[in-house]
Design an enzyme around this catalytic site. Structure first.
Site, mmCIF file in Angstrom:
data_model
loop_
_atom_site.group_PDB
_atom_site.id
_atom_site.type_symbol
_atom_site.label_atom_id
_atom_site.label_comp_id
_atom_site.label_asym_id
_atom_site.label_seq_id
_atom_site.Cartn_x
_atom_site.Cartn_y
_atom_site.Cartn_z
ATOM 1 C CB ILE A 134 5.965 2.749 4.990
ATOM 2 C CG1 ILE A 134 4.770 1.788 5.120
ATOM 3 C CG2 ILE A 134 5.863 3.895 5.999
ATOM 4 C CD1 ILE A 134 4.760 0.951 6.384
ATOM 5 C CB CYS A 135 8.424 6.636 4.821
ATOM 6 S SG CYS A 135 9.452 8.038 5.269
ATOM 7 C CB ILE A 136 12.197 7.185 1.823
ATOM 8 C CG1 ILE A 136 13.169 7.503 0.680
ATOM 9 C CG2 ILE A 136 12.850 6.192 2.779
ATOM 10 C CD1 ILE A 136 12.746 8.621 -0.218
ATOM 11 C CB THR A 192 0.946 5.183 3.416
ATOM 12 O OG1 THR A 192 0.233 6.269 4.029
ATOM 13 C CG2 THR A 192 1.881 4.593 4.462
#
Lengths: 220, 220
Positions: A134-136, A192
């Site tokens: 997720i994210c980074i 995501t």
């Protein structure tokens, strides 16, 4: 049913796990009726940031102890995770994923992954245990894939610098919208953008919900 | 549209705001399209608890700075909250609500409320601004109502000791299930048990979702 492992890296977006992303992940898993087991490495944080001022402090905090705040005390050291005991592994974002679980914040594409996380991720990727980033956190997956010589598909949304770094580590990057999750069906990897793109927590949750759905499908 | 104020008391169930409850509140508000503004008092925490061991530490931490972790930095000191600028005020639980926002943890029904929180809550209760109290936070509402001589209706789920304390402070208590919110339509007060009863985060979210729905109705 084996639990889904959620790997935390502290408690707070600037020096640990992004709290909204972590809680949205736990909520989506719980709403799907999936068992969860939370882990974090028992190491010192790379840094401690005052989240009001945004400035670094001279404090030191432990990743496992701070992660226990998000886990409500129900957490185990990452060294206790055996890939054969879990059905999937999810890494929420927050700069802890890029500074405690690996050194991406300071070393970019030449980063190294925290030793316990590296062992577990390498084994899980070889065994095609479903992995969620997720994210980074996709930079973690990219670095492991580079070491294994795997050409995995990831997204971090539409940030060109980070996307370029993921490609420089030998992975494919797909631009995505905040409410989407990108699925690499061959390698069992889902990612995501969450707060790489999200303007609010509802947007953050929308993509994480899709990621958890996709992880659940890969588990079957 | 005026924002809904969410009042935090730190970051972690044992010495601050319960993180799942706080994030579930922010998520439910965001999914309803409601604007949110987050506040916390700029005071030292009553205590700092190691959430892994459950033991007190000799650290000191600031309530506003730690709350900023949940708020992703987007937070204001509680002293900046003017009741005329908000459409409702919600207090998530966690022992911070009962030890930083008031002294219930150490003084029980003889507790005092933190001075800024007391001023704001008294004014809001007199003006019938919709108030939401989650988990243990209803003790805050009960203490203010006692001072104002108001006989408000609250729930903390089905814990007999805390329910008894709420009645001893001159309020009515209604036993409730985890997926319910209890609404005092006359006084514009909503409460839900959350982790006073919840066995998992999905249960926690179910009651908080109901609370946010009820708050939204009272705002109209």
């Amino acid at each position: 049913m084996k639990p889904v492992a959620v790997i935390l890296s502290g408690s707070g977006r600037a020096d640990g796990s992004e709290i909204h992303e972590s809680v949205c992940t736990l909520l989506a898993l719980s709403l799907h009726g999936l068992l969860t087991k939370i882990f974090a490495p028992d190491i010192e944080q790379f840094r401690v940031v005052n989240h009001l001022s945004g400035k670094m402090t001279d404090e030191s905090r432990n990743v496992l102890i701070e992660s226990a705040r998000i886990a409500r005390g129900d957490i185990s050291p990452l060294s206790a995770l055996r890939t054969e005991d879990v059905s999937a592994i999810i890494f929420p974002g927050g700069l802890g994923a890029a500074s405690n679980l690996c050194t991406y914040v300071r070393d970019g594409i030449k980063c190294s992954v925290e030793s316990t996380a590296e062992k577990i991720l390498s084994k899980a990727m070889k065994e095609r245990i479903p992995l969620g980033f997720i994210c980074i956190a996709p930079v973690l997956g990219a670095k492991i894939a580079e070491k294994l010589g795997k050409n995995i598909l990831l997204t971090i949304g539409d940030d060109p610098d980070t996307a370029g770094d993921i490609e420089a580590m030998g992975c494919r990057h797909r631009i995505s919208k905040v409410h989407e999750a990108v699925v690499d069906k061959e390698n069992h990897i889902v990612s995501t953008a969450a707060y790489m793109s999200a303007k609010n927590i509802a947007e953050c949750y929308s993509g994480i919900g899709k990621l958890v759905e996709a992880i659940k499908e890969l588990m079957n």
